[in-house]
Design an enzyme around this catalytic site. Structure first.
Site, PDB file in Angstrom:
ATOM      1  NE  ARG B  69      -2.575  -1.675   3.296  1.00 38.07           N
ATOM      2  CZ  ARG B  69      -2.637  -2.948   3.683  1.00 38.07           C
ATOM      3  NH1 ARG B  69      -3.233  -3.854   2.911  1.00 38.07           N
ATOM      4  NH2 ARG B  69      -2.121  -3.327   4.834  1.00 38.07           N
ATOM      5  CD  GLU B 106      -1.858  -4.535  14.352  1.00 37.18           C
ATOM      6  OE1 GLU B 106      -2.650  -4.075  15.173  1.00 37.18           O
ATOM      7  OE2 GLU B 106      -1.916  -4.304  13.134  1.00 37.18           O
TER       8      GLU B 106
END
Lengths: 191, 182
Positions: B69, B106
């Site tokens: 992204r 994460e």
């Protein structure tokens, strides 16, 4: 189909773009002469020329969607979309898009894969462009065209920076026009 | 640091265009989906403009974008400010000689690669990604750039998840974000 035959014959920008692309032999496997556009992205002028040529071609064509194929299509598509006032739709590998998707399977030059698009991203009747860095067999772009047509969009053209010899002589892919900036680079020095 | 972004009317619109997808990629994660922002040409343009206004004229020579992204936001910024764009990629995607840095996500563990020769000693660099969570990926990106002698001027993201304390992980490097999500 090639920009040089389509109004840009002798345009020095095409030469600059071509010369900024690096050839990496035997990647991802022996025998493949990989066309590396990362060196084009390092050349600000040549990168800008690349985007400008596509923008000049598409700005008055009422395009409302630019679809870019992951991941190198993401490097060119958004800048084109921004300049022509279109939305950008990423076409992604499986399980990357978080929302509800539609999928299309396809064959790569070297393997098989699947392309996905978010449901609702593109509406029926929209005029769409598909952008990728390179077209080889056309398998990925065909899958992209399918996804867009399945939701009722009209694919106006597929735009690629580089077109491999397999597509030479073909002006269309699945009946859709192809627009290609340059041919692949050869190795300048044999090593 | 965060700029006076809350006072800029464009930022509110940007925030409303980001879609939250619950339980992706796994239960409990509220995924921040920027694809809906990209469907709004004005909001997408405003996003880029906010970054360009901040970085134009600051002598930034490199914009490094994190796959995938970061590839959507980085190149338009690079083009507008006159910088080169360098993709930082998952393993085995870049065809030439690479250097790599490992990091924890994460949700998992991964490795980031950069082409040898793309960034030079003395380059002034921006790192761009859509979101900062724990800061692991951004730290790996900064490492790659600093290892080849570049100066990381700032990290720029659309979204910050402040509860995950990524900002603190950046070792004092400035972070600029447009929106926070709690």
């Amino acid at each position: 189909m090639f920009a040089s035959e389509n109004g840009l014959k002798g345009d020095p920008r095409l030469k600059a773009i071509s010369e900024a692309i690096r050839v990496v032999p035997h990647f991802p496997k022996p025998g493949i002469m990989f066309q590396d556009i990362t060196t084009l992205l390092l050349d600000h002028k040549a990168f800008k020329h690349t985007v400008d040529i596509f923008v000049d071609r598409y700005r008055d064509m009422d395009i409302s969607v630019v679809a870019g194929v992951e991941a190198r299509g993401f490097m060119f598509g958004p800048s084109i979309a921004l300049a022509i006032g279109a939305k950008f739709v990423p076409l992604r590998k499986p399980r990357k898009l978080p929302g509800e998707v539609i999928s299309e399977a396809y064959e790569l030059e070297y393997g098989t894969d699947c392309l996905e698009m978010h449901v609702g991203a593109v509406q029926p009747g929209e005029r769409a462009l598909v952008i990728d860095d390179l077209i080889a067999t056309g398998g990925t772009l065909s899958a992209a065209i399918s996804l867009l047509e399945r939701v009722g969009a009209e694919v106006v053209e597929c735009g690629c920076v580089i077109g491999l010899p397999e597509v030479k002589g073909q002006c269309r892919l699945n009946g859709k026009p192809l627009y290609i900036l340059v041919e692949p680079r050869e190795m300048d020095n044999c090593c | 640091m965060s700029a006076l972004r809350d006072e800029d009317p464009r930022v509110h619109a940007i925030k409303t265009k980001i879609r939250v997808v619950p339980n992706f990629p796994k239960p409990g994660i509220m995924f921040q989906d920027i694809t809906t922002l990209l469907l709004d040409p004005k909001a997408f343009k405003d996003t880029i403009d906010l970054f360009v206004e901040r970085y134009k004229g600051k002598n930034i020579s490199v914009v490094a974008g994190i796959e995938a992204r970061g590839f959507i936001f980085g190149p338009p910024i690079a083009l507008a400010i006159g910088a080169k764009f360098v993709p930082l990629r998952k393993p085995r995607k870049l065809p030439g000689d690479v250097i790599f840095e490992e990091y924890t996500l994460e949700y998992g563990r991964d490795r980031l690669e950069m082409h040898v020769g793309a960034v030079e000693h003395g380059d002034r660099a921006l790192v761009v990604d859509d979101l900062i969570a724990t800061g692991g990926t951004l730290c790996a990106a900064m490492s790659l750039l600093e290892r080849v002698g570049a100066e990381v001027v700032e990290c720029a993201c659309l979204i910050e998840l402040p509860d995950l304390q990524g900002r603190e992980r950046l070792n004092g490097k400035p972070l600029y974000v447009l929106v926070e999500s709690h």
